[in-house]
Write a protein that holds these residues in place. Structure first.
Motif, PDB file in Angstrom:
ATOM      1  N   LYS A  79       0.834  -1.223   0.000  1.00  0.00           N
ATOM      2  CA  LYS A  79       0.000   0.000   0.000  1.00  0.00           C
ATOM      3  C   LYS A  79       0.859   1.259   0.000  1.00  0.00           C
ATOM      4  O   LYS A  79       0.341   2.371  -0.040  1.00  0.00           O
ATOM      5  CB  LYS A  79      -0.897   0.006   1.238  1.00  0.00           C
ATOM      6  N   ILE A  80       2.176   1.087   0.132  1.00  0.00           N
ATOM      7  CA  ILE A  80       3.080   2.241   0.165  1.00  0.00           C
ATOM      8  C   ILE A  80       4.108   2.056  -0.949  1.00  0.00           C
ATOM      9  O   ILE A  80       5.199   1.528  -0.728  1.00  0.00           O
ATOM     10  CB  ILE A  80       3.807   2.355   1.532  1.00  0.00           C
ATOM     11  N   PRO A  81       3.759   2.462  -2.175  1.00  0.00           N
ATOM     12  CA  PRO A  81       4.638   2.191  -3.314  1.00  0.00           C
ATOM     13  C   PRO A  81       6.083   2.647  -3.093  1.00  0.00           C
ATOM     14  O   PRO A  81       7.015   1.998  -3.570  1.00  0.00           O
ATOM     15  CB  PRO A  81       3.989   2.972  -4.459  1.00  0.00           C
ATOM     16  N   GLU A  82       6.286   3.744  -2.349  1.00  0.00           N
ATOM     17  CA  GLU A  82       7.653   4.256  -2.137  1.00  0.00           C
ATOM     18  C   GLU A  82       8.559   3.231  -1.460  1.00  0.00           C
ATOM     19  O   GLU A  82       9.766   3.241  -1.674  1.00  0.00           O
ATOM     20  CB  GLU A  82       7.646   5.516  -1.245  1.00  0.00           C
ATOM     21  N   VAL A  83       7.989   2.379  -0.613  1.00  0.00           N
ATOM     22  CA  VAL A  83       8.876   1.463   0.120  1.00  0.00           C
ATOM     23  C   VAL A  83       9.187   0.188  -0.676  1.00  0.00           C
ATOM     24  O   VAL A  83      10.109  -0.537  -0.344  1.00  0.00           O
ATOM     25  CB  VAL A  83       8.338   1.069   1.533  1.00  0.00           C
ATOM     26  N   LEU A  84       8.416  -0.072  -1.722  1.00  0.00           N
ATOM     27  CA  LEU A  84       8.578  -1.333  -2.453  1.00  0.00           C
ATOM     28  C   LEU A  84       9.923  -1.457  -3.172  1.00  0.00           C
ATOM     29  O   LEU A  84      10.402  -2.562  -3.420  1.00  0.00           O
ATOM     30  CB  LEU A  84       7.455  -1.503  -3.482  1.00  0.00           C
ATOM     31  N   HIS A  85      10.525  -0.314  -3.523  1.00  0.00           N
ATOM     32  CA  HIS A  85      11.788  -0.433  -4.272  1.00  0.00           C
ATOM     33  C   HIS A  85      12.933  -0.954  -3.395  1.00  0.00           C
ATOM     34  O   HIS A  85      13.980  -1.303  -3.937  1.00  0.00           O
ATOM     35  CB  HIS A  85      12.144   0.887  -4.964  1.00  0.00           C
TER      36      HIS A  85
END
Ligand SMILES: [Fe+2]
Ligand SMILES: [Fe+2]
Length: 191
Positions: A79-85
């Motif tokens: 739900k937090i695209p920024e942390v997926l990388h």
């Protein structure tokens, strides 16, 4: 492992010029911090270089890469695209660069959120990412001043700023960031 020159080439092709420069800056600073704190300089440099290698991929690819990273990824992260990388970059590091060193991979994995009980390598990459020379934000000089004297205090300061920033923009705060911060509170005597 892929030749270093090929890793540079991959990054140049997959990242914007700005992020490519950022990655090289993080590598330089991570190496210097590793030297200062008696951590493996070569590994720190490599972890810093590759930490954002998947950052510009699209969401669906990030989800796939994160799932295949070999590290646990909780539902909250999707739900937090920024942390997926973070985890997604582990997948690229393994699958494309052929890097399998756990010390490097965990530093890449947790460079966005931090986590409870971080390793020295994880702390170095987190801080190098936060304060490399092209970064500009209020409070950065305080963290830069702390980075070579008291890494935990620098990290706590950075985590506090991250948490305040996420709250300010009314975003979802990942629990690993809270855990990282609360764990450090017990270790840092003064800030
Ligand atoms: Fe990142
Ligand atoms: Fe970064």
């Amino acid at each position: 492992m892929l030749d270093l020159s090929d890793i540079y080439l991959y990054l140049e092709e997959h990242l914007s010029h700005k992020r490519y420069t950022h990655s090289k800056n993080v590598a330089d600073l991570a190496e210097a911090l590793a030297r200062h704190y008696g951590c493996d300089e070569r590994k720190a440099r490599l972890a810093g270089l590759i930490h954002d290698c998947s950052k510009e991929e699209k969401y669906d690819d990030l989800v796939y890469y994160a799932r295949e990273s070999g590290f646990p990824v909780d539902q909250e992260s999707y739900k937090i695209p920024e942390v997926l990388h973070g985890p997604a970059s582990v997948y690229v590091s393994k699958a494309v660069f052929g890097i399998n060193d756990e010390e490097i991979l965990s530093a890449v994995r947790y460079h966005v959120t931090g986590r409870e009980s971080m390793t020295l390598m994880e702390k170095i990459i987190f801080i190098a990412d936060y304060i490399e020379p092209s970064r500009k934000f209020e409070g950065i000089e305080e963290i830069r001043a702390l980075a070579y004297n008291d890494l935990d205090s620098a990290l706590l300061y950075a985590l506090d700023l991250t948490i305040l920033y996420v709250i300010e923009k009314k975003g979802l705060l990942h629990h690993d960031t809270v855990s990282a911060r609360n764990f450090l509170i017990g270790n840092v005597t003064q800030i």
